[in-house]
Design an enzyme around this catalytic site. Sequence first.
Site, short mmCIF file in Angstrom:
data_model
loop_
_atom_site.label_atom_id
_atom_site.label_comp_id
_atom_site.label_asym_id
_atom_site.label_seq_id
_atom_site.Cartn_x
_atom_site.Cartn_y
_atom_site.Cartn_z
N ARG A 103 1.00 -0.72 0.79
CA ARG A 103 0.43 0.09 0.11
C ARG A 103 1.27 1.41 -0.22
O ARG A 103 1.76 1.31 0.72
CB ARG A 103 -0.64 -0.17 0.73
CG ARG A 103 -1.72 1.13 1.42
CD ARG A 103 -2.70 1.20 2.74
NE ARG A 103 -3.47 2.38 2.46
CZ ARG A 103 -3.29 3.04 3.57
NH1 ARG A 103 -2.67 2.61 4.46
NH2 ARG A 103 -3.72 4.92 3.10
N HIS A 146 -2.64 10.53 1.01
CA HIS A 146 -2.02 10.76 2.30
C HIS A 146 -1.89 11.80 3.10
O HIS A 146 -0.66 12.09 3.55
CB HIS A 146 -1.36 9.19 2.07
CG HIS A 146 -0.96 8.90 3.40
ND1 HIS A 146 -1.14 7.44 3.62
CD2 HIS A 146 -1.06 9.16 4.94
CE1 HIS A 146 -1.14 7.19 4.96
NE2 HIS A 146 -0.44 8.50 5.76
N GLU A 191 -7.76 8.27 6.32
CA GLU A 191 -7.86 8.70 7.29
C GLU A 191 -8.89 10.79 7.90
O GLU A 191 -7.60 11.80 7.71
CB GLU A 191 -6.90 8.44 8.32
CG GLU A 191 -6.03 7.39 8.31
CD GLU A 191 -5.19 7.51 9.56
OE1 GLU A 191 -4.74 8.38 9.41
OE2 GLU A 191 -5.30 6.34 10.10
N ASN A 317 -7.65 1.25 9.79
CA ASN A 317 -6.88 1.89 10.60
C ASN A 317 -6.66 1.64 12.13
O ASN A 317 -7.55 2.60 12.54
CB ASN A 317 -5.51 2.89 10.05
CG ASN A 317 -5.87 2.85 8.72
OD1 ASN A 317 -5.86 2.18 7.48
ND2 ASN A 317 -5.11 4.74 8.07
N TYR A 319 -4.80 1.67 15.72
CA TYR A 319 -3.76 1.77 16.91
C TYR A 319 -3.83 0.52 18.30
O TYR A 319 -3.08 0.57 19.18
CB TYR A 319 -3.26 3.28 16.65
CG TYR A 319 -2.31 2.61 15.31
CD1 TYR A 319 -1.07 2.86 14.35
CD2 TYR A 319 -3.01 3.75 13.87
CE1 TYR A 319 -0.66 2.14 13.38
CE2 TYR A 319 -2.12 3.72 12.26
CZ TYR A 319 -1.54 2.84 12.34
OH TYR A 319 -0.54 2.84 11.77
N GLU A 375 -3.71 -0.42 8.14
CA GLU A 375 -2.27 0.10 8.84
C GLU A 375 -3.15 -0.39 9.74
O GLU A 375 -4.11 -0.80 10.47
CB GLU A 375 -3.37 1.19 9.16
CG GLU A 375 -1.86 2.40 7.78
CD GLU A 375 -2.01 3.69 8.33
OE1 GLU A 375 -1.67 4.71 8.88
OE2 GLU A 375 -2.28 4.73 7.21
C1 FCB Z 1 -1.71 6.99 10.71
C2 FCB Z 1 -1.12 7.17 9.17
C3 FCB Z 1 0.07 6.96 9.16
C4 FCB Z 1 1.19 6.87 10.16
C5 FCB Z 1 0.47 6.04 11.37
C6 FCB Z 1 1.29 6.09 12.53
O1 FCB Z 1 -2.41 8.30 11.89
O2 FCB Z 1 -2.12 7.31 8.72
O3 FCB Z 1 0.58 7.18 8.01
O4 FCB Z 1 1.50 7.75 10.18
O5 FCB Z 1 -0.70 6.66 11.88
#
Ligand code: FCB
Length: 469
Positions: A103, A146, A191, A317, A319, A375
């Site tokens: 990607r 992006h 995002e 995405n 985290y 992500e």
């Molecule tokens: C996301 C972004 C990516 C990277 C990760 C850690 O928010 O899409 O570019 O910075 O976080």
Amino acid sequence: MANDASAVATPSHSADAPHVDPFTPSSDSSLWRKNFLLGAATASYQIEGAVDEDGRLPSIWDTFSATPGKVLAGDTGTVACDHYHRWEADVDLLAGLGLEAYRLSIAWPRVMDAAGQPNRKGLDFYKRLLGRLKEMGIQTYVTLYHWDLPQHLEDRGGWLNRDTAYRFADYADLVSRELTGSVDAWATLNEPWCSAYLGYGNGHHAPGLANGRFATQAMHHLLLAHGLAIPVLRANDPASQKGIVANIGRGTPNSDSAADQRAAHLFEVQHNAWILDPLLKGAYPNELFDLWPGTEPLVLDGDLQTIAAPIDFLGINYYFRTNVESDGAHGFREVPLEGVERTQMGWEVHPDGLRDLLVGFKGTYRNLPPIYITENGMASDDKVVDGGVDDTQRISFLKRHLAAVDQAIKAGVDIRGYFLWSLMDNFEWAFGYERRFGIVHVDYGTQKRTIKRSAELVSKFLKERKEKS
Ligand code: FCB
């Protein structure tokens, strides 16, 4: 407890489990399915460098990172991983690891001039790159935006200006005509929450504006840009998949009280429903504007139908989670938990949040399209020791999140692939080069790449999976 690695990451010890190591998924995991795509992700501004070469125009991130105090240590993307010059070796690296998909994003200011005309040299870079990926048998997932908006568009209001949505559709038209046939999947935006909220709502990201009304208007124009681009991509490149990538946040209540549960719900309205409702239901959530009175964006007739154009996939995405209690201007206030596992970013490691959100979306959105985790990953302070990098926490993090994805699949969510963030250490936006998210280490002084232990284990698993099929 989700934060107890040993409790969550229990590997299967069945007789047929091949050489169980700290990464290999359990033998009954959906990850063993050959058609579950495993790849890695990057983004143009974070890796390319070469910011004023071959006709590339400045982007909002060039301007923002050159502004003192905006990025840690004054870092900028001027050189980054020098991928613009080292792309061939980087593709060899991907292929050598056996990753099945890549990607990447295209830098809008590299391929189009201020008059909307193509910049051939910029386009040729992506043609060569995508051509080589195809030759290597690596599937290509291309994000159009992006975050590197051309500065000349920001000078005319950026995402606060409705016209930017139409300029984006022109850009999508140009790029998809030029690159048709070499892209497996197009994502319009990465995002939009970050672009709108961090860029225009609190100023942590470029262009650095901080106003609630700006955030909602920027969001509307971003989503409109997405909706305008989808039919263009369909017309120009019918064989590929088309979608969008959203970051999603898990909010959990700090107590069982109804007030804290409501706070967690409101957190998710602001992080998830704000984007997913217009895309999948054709309406903004009313609760958003109850919380943020006076911030309703200007929406013209037909905009929401445009935004809700059917998509082939949704990129997710994920985290971390945020633990919240009732109160605060947004209906919630974060209450950071003590004694939990965190990454170099300070983000709590919470794989269950990914599973719970995915399963929840399936209930909320009847038309939820197939999902790719576009992500997931973590930053650690990785160092090269004796020629290697032992990134133990990342290995465990990836294993636990892939187990969460497997659980969501088993609960009936259609998830087709997973992209590690990131292929290599890179420019982590406002945190500059101090946060290392890669499965490949980059020495920024020499540009030497060193494969981390996590990458070795992902690669080993992919090899085993291939041999089994
Ligand atoms: C996301 C972004 C990516 C990277 C990760 C850690 O928010 O899409 O570019 O910075 O976080």
